[in-house]
Design an enzyme around this catalytic site. Structure first.
Site, mmCIF file in Angstrom:
data_model
loop_
_atom_site.group_PDB
_atom_site.id
_atom_site.type_symbol
_atom_site.label_atom_id
_atom_site.label_comp_id
_atom_site.label_asym_id
_atom_site.label_seq_id
_atom_site.Cartn_x
_atom_site.Cartn_y
_atom_site.Cartn_z
ATOM 1 N N ASP A 161 6.436 -32.821 15.348
ATOM 2 C CA ASP A 161 5.613 -34.008 15.156
ATOM 3 C C ASP A 161 6.469 -35.105 14.535
ATOM 4 O O ASP A 161 7.465 -34.821 13.855
ATOM 5 C CB ASP A 161 4.451 -33.710 14.191
ATOM 6 C CG ASP A 161 3.290 -33.017 14.902
ATOM 7 O OD1 ASP A 161 3.227 -33.106 16.137
ATOM 8 O OD2 ASP A 161 2.457 -32.395 14.189
ATOM 9 N N TYR A 183 0.817 -1.221 0.000
ATOM 10 C CA TYR A 183 0.000 0.000 0.000
ATOM 11 C C TYR A 183 0.847 1.267 0.000
ATOM 12 O O TYR A 183 0.508 2.250 -0.649
ATOM 13 C CB TYR A 183 -0.960 -0.002 1.186
ATOM 14 C CG TYR A 183 -2.130 -0.928 0.972
ATOM 15 C CD1 TYR A 183 -3.037 -0.683 -0.072
ATOM 16 C CD2 TYR A 183 -2.331 -2.049 1.764
ATOM 17 C CE1 TYR A 183 -4.101 -1.539 -0.292
ATOM 18 C CE2 TYR A 183 -3.400 -2.900 1.551
ATOM 19 C CZ TYR A 183 -4.285 -2.640 0.517
ATOM 20 O OH TYR A 183 -5.328 -3.468 0.284
ATOM 21 N N GLU A 233 7.200 -27.272 17.822
ATOM 22 C CA GLU A 233 6.414 -26.986 16.623
ATOM 23 C C GLU A 233 5.032 -26.432 16.926
ATOM 24 O O GLU A 233 4.472 -25.668 16.139
ATOM 25 C CB GLU A 233 6.304 -28.270 15.774
ATOM 26 C CG GLU A 233 5.577 -28.076 14.463
ATOM 27 C CD GLU A 233 5.367 -29.397 13.711
ATOM 28 O OE1 GLU A 233 6.052 -30.381 13.997
ATOM 29 O OE2 GLU A 233 4.497 -29.426 12.830
#
Lengths: 606, 359
Positions: B245, B100, B193
């Site tokens: 994970d 912008y 995580e």
């Protein structure tokens, strides 16, 4: 040309009266349009044939202004052509006959029937006579009012007067029922497009509403006129072949007193010795080697029929059938035909038979067809398994069919002679387009002559782009210098334009583009009798396609040049937009107080 | 000289140098141009010494004389100009802000991807991450632990905060990224995580039990987070361990923290080459009898892709990838909850930390 009575059960006038739909007179809208067309085309053809720069003046005036359509109009077409000899006027405009345009060359109309049809249509809708004014010398002007006797196919002269004039030419006024409010736009299109394809003509049109459409002559150059030529073997069917053979057959001249005097002179006979048959027979035998071939034939007939000269003038030989050894003659005194069996062993019969066998096939081919020489004729007879010496009059029906088939199949005939065609020419076409459309770009091409089924044709095409042309691709179709206004979408040109990949040429659907196509041929293969759309013959389609591709490439290179110029302009503009910004940003970045003198960079851009 | 001031000064000098070059070119009537290292996949190579992906020697010329490059050239100069102002005024902006802001200077970006791309161009030219230019993505990752920082952002200069003061942790935003790291009692940094586990770790006082600073990477670690990890390692000499994970994506999250991504091959100082991946390993799934989920097609495809990556050719990176491919199953960090909510912090973590010492 005369009509064989036995085939003339109804008169030609009656035939056309009953079948007027076929010729484009199906309703008041179509009829007034067709009438304008036929008369204008007649005038242009007459001027072309006499190499006169045409001035055509067309007016349509209602007989009653207030009435609503369909109503009666007076259609007048006035030209500065050669005019018509006043003796011929009643026959030319008061009977329906096969016109003069029957040779094999390109003309707008085919048989000259259209104008008579318009007159006939006018008469049956309004019961008013046609008015014909003609001057062939530019001083005397013959005015006729003529009605047609439809059943007898004869003119009824209502009025004939002679006035003085200063202008040569023909003017025809027909009172007819028409619907101008519906036909008007087509008639105006027709006049407009005719002027475009006839830039050497000046055409004025005053319509019933008082509007004037004047199309001035753009050039004084008349394109070269077509020559009348012999047919090409590919364009021949059995019937045409039969007619050609009979046309070339030996003609027995009418035996009149003049002819007899000449024969007597050749025989060196004095007094009335010739009335003695035996004396004459001897004289003929003695003088035979010195006689002309015409005299030999007449004397052979005389001797075969055992007649003297007095009897000979009273009969007319109708035909000689060599196959059956018979001679048919008409006896004027008895008003009856006689058939005589001939003595085949007679020396004179043998001479007669030899005369009536006609040309050899080889001679016939070289003499009667265009572009067939002795060498080609020899090759052809070998191909078709005919003896080159075969006499054409002795051919059976089966042999004629085989001959006709072989003419179509033989591939070594040269392509048809295009000298019978009258294309407008690239120069005139371009002038017309430039004047009519005021485009930014114009390009025209005339393809080399080609042929389909033995009919030569030439494709001319032009494209115009930009300028005063409004957006959208517009097509103008012409055939033999006639605008084709109806059924555009079923025309072969339309197909070719649609098939082309315009993107390849940087053309969009909404591009301001005009395409003009002109097909010239001794026979345009129209799809329908209305003569408004050309059928897609492969040969014609191919020529149209090549012409269009050629022009599209020209247009595309113009467009990319134009595109480059626009791009260049945009390019320079971009520098003017961005360079000051770069200057400003780098000034702050580098903590300088004053902007760099970047303007001199623009000098590099040229 | 303090860390941030030093960095800003170097960057300002660099920008000024580039600005001066363009200025001089223009003043001499020459179209300015500069080289931008190529970021095409062909030019991304793995540097074994740096233990990260780097750009090769290929570079493309951005020339203002070339009409096709003029616009992007101007955009690039504008961005340098705008970043320079951000640095001088000590303001920060987001990627979206940049898009912008450009409009106020008659610089038109067609969309944000275009402006984002120009930002990466400038990063490449300067070899500095956008965060140095005060341009931040809108990303959410957090930090918690006994670490004292001193803000440098305007209005907070000199103000100190301990990152264990707030139990939700602290957002790793522009002010934290630019803060000076003052002191810590921690011996270790644990990057994790998932936000859920991050909260559990705080509740279970992992920071105290293991003397650690806990960082939530919120999935793939953002640059600012990787940057903070690097600083914690370099400036405070803290070892970094990573918990993810038990799947191929988790393994790669750890790898990116350790040795960067191909996307950021043009940048340095975003990696922690000594960082260690604690788990969950593929072999842990069997060992700890974790509940599992079958792998999807895309999981397996990802394994095959990574097997071509030079960083996965040795050590646990290779062996674990092979095990994943063999068992074709995966397990999340939450899987430990099957054995009680504190199982992961009480049993798994200490065992793995012990094991990590030998890695």
């Amino acid at each position: 040309m005369t009509f064989n009575e036995s085939f003339n059960q109804i008169s030609p006038s009656e035939f056309f009266y009953r079948n007027r739909d076929l010729a484009g007179f199906s309703n008041p809208t179509r009829s007034i349009y067709t009438s304008v067309r036929e008369l204008v085309e007649n005038s242009l053809d007459a001027c072309d044939q006499n190499r006169i720069l045409p001035n055509i003046y067309v007016t349509i005036q209602p007989t009653q202004q207030q009435k609503s359509d369909p109503k009666h109009y007076i259609l007048t077409v006035d030209d500065n052509g050669p005019g018509i000899d006043h003796n011929h006027i009643p026959l030319a405009f008061g009977t329906v006959l096969y016109g003069s345009k029957f040779g094999l060359n390109q003309a707008r109309g085919m048989f000259g029937l259209g104008a008579t049809m318009a007159i006939l249509y006018g008469q049956i809708t309004t019961n008013k006579p046609v008015r014909v004014n003609s001057s062939i010398d530019g001083s005397n002007r013959h005015e006729y009012e003529i009605l047609l006797d439809i059943q007898k196919n004869k003119p009824i002269i209502i009025k004939h007067s002679i006035t003085s004039t200063k202008k040569k030419g023909l003017s025809i006024s027909i009172c007819l029922e028409g619907d101008y409010s519906k036909a008007g736009s087509k008639i105006r299109d027709y006049i407009y497009q005719t002027s475009l394809i006839t830039p050497y003509a000046s055409i004025k049109f005053h319509d019933p509403k008082g509007n004037k459409y004047n199309y001035e002559r753009i050039t004084k150059f008349i394109p070269s006129s077509p020559t009348i030529i012999k047919p090409h073997p590919y364009g021949i069917d059995v019937e045409t072949l039969r007619r050609m053979i009979s046309d070339t057959s030996y003609k027995i001249s009418n035996v009149d007193n003049l002819m007899i005097a000449r024969i007597k002179n050749e025989l060196k006979m004095r007094g009335d010795v010739h009335n003695n048959y035996v004396v004459m027979k001897q004289t003929i035998k003695k003088r035979w080697p010195y006689l002309s071939s015409q005299t030999k034939t007449i004397l052979s007939i005389l001797l075969c029929l055992k007649l003297n000269f007095n009897q000979l003038v009273k009969i007319k030989i109708e035909s000689i059938d060599i196959a059956r050894n018979t001679l048919t003659y008409w006896n004027y005194e008895k008003s009856k035909s006689f058939v005589t069996q001939l003595n085949i062993s007679s020396f004179y019969y043998k001479h007669l038979a030899n005369e009536f066998k006609g040309d050899t096939l080889e001679t016939f081919l070289t003499k009667q067809f265009q572009r067939v020489g002795r060498h080609t004729a020899e090759k052809f007879t070998e191909f078709a398994h005919f003896r080159p010496g075969k006499r054409i009059m002795l051919m059976t029906n089966q042999e004629l069919v085989h001959l006709s088939d072989s003419l179509q199949k033989f591939s070594e005939f040269l392509s048809p002679d295009p000298s019978c065609l009258a294309p407008l020419g690239e120069n005139l076409l371009e002038k017309g387009i430039a004047k009519f459309f005021n485009p930014d770009f114009v390009s025209v091409v005339q393809r080399k002559a080609s042929a389909y089924s033995g009919f030569p044709f030439i494709v001319e095409m032009g494209v115009a782009y930009g300028g005063s042309i409004v957006n959208g691709i517009k097509l103008y179709r012409f055939a033999n210098r006639i605008p084709l206004l109806y059924d555009e979408s079923s025309d072969v040109v339309f197909k070719v334009i649609n098939d082309i990949d315009w993107n390849r040429y940087k053309i969009k659907n909404e591009s301001p583009l005009v395409i003009i196509s002109h097909i010239c041929s001794t026979r345009i293969p129209y799809k329908t009798v209305g003569k408004e759309n050309v059928a897609d013959r492969n040969e014609i389609e191919r020529e149209l396609k090549l012409a269009l591709q050629f022009l599209s490439r020209k247009l595309s290179s113009y467009m990319s040049k134009k595109g480059k110029a626009a791009m260049e302009k945009k390019r320079v503009n971009l520098y003017f937009t961005y360079m000051p910004l770069i200057a400003r940003f780098c000034t702050e970045l580098s903590e300088k107080l004053k902007e760099p003198n970047y303007k001199k960079i623009f000098n590099e851009l040229k | 000289m303090k860390y941030k001031e030093n960095k800003n000064r170097i960057l300002s000098d660099l920008l000024k140098k580039y600005g001066a070059r363009i200025y001089n070119d223009l003043d001499n009537g020459i179209f300015p141009k500069f080289l931008i290292p190529s970021r095409s996949t062909r030019n991304i190579i793995y540097d074994k010494k740096l233990r990260q992906y780097v750009l090769g020697n290929n570079a493309s010329m951005r020339n203002s004389k070339n009409i096709l490059q003029l616009r992007s050239f101007t955009q690039l100069v504008w961005l340098a100009f705008f970043a320079n102002r951000l640095i001088k005024e000590q303001k920060s902006s987001t990627l979206r802000d940049i898009y912008y802001s450009s409009q106020a200077f008659s610089i038109d970006f067609e969309d944000q991807p275009e402006s984002d791309n120009i930002i990466v161009d400038l990063e490449s030219v300067l070899s500095r991450p956008r965060e140095d230019l005060h341009i931040f993505p809108e990303e959410r990752s957090s930090v918690f632990g006994d670490l004292v920082i001193e803000y440098t952002v305007p209005g907070y200069e000199g103000k100190r905060t301990n990152l264990s003061d707030h139990p939700d942790g602290y957002l790793i935003g522009p002010s934290l990224s630019s803060a000076e790291l003052i002191e810590t009692s921690a011996d270790l940094v644990i990057a994790i995580e998932k936000g859920g586990l991050f909260t559990r770790f705080i509740e279970e006082k992992v920071d105290k039990k293991f003397k650690s600073i806990i960082i939530d990477t919120a999935g793939q670690a953002p640059r600012s987070t990787r940057y903070l990890l690097r600083r914690l390692h370099d400036e405070l000499k803290l070892p970094v361990v990573i918990l993810t994970d038990g799947d191929v994506y988790g393994e790669h999250i750890a790898m990116v923290i350790k040795s960067g991504s191909a996307n950021a091959a043009h940048l340095r100082e975003l990696t922690v080459p000594d960082a260690k991946w604690l788990g969950v390993w593929a072999s842990d799934i069997e060992k700890y009898k974790l509940p599992t989920i079958p792998m999807t097609e895309s999981d397996i495809k990802r394994i095959h892709d990574l097997k071509k990556d030079p960083r996965y050719q040795h050590g646990i990176w290779k062996t674990e990838l092979d095990v994943f491919l063999k068992i074709k199953r995966k397990a999340e960090l939450e899987a430990f909850s099957k054995y009680g909510l504190t199982n992961i912090t009480d049993k798994y973590l200490p065992q793995k930390l012990e094991l990590a010492k030998s890695l």
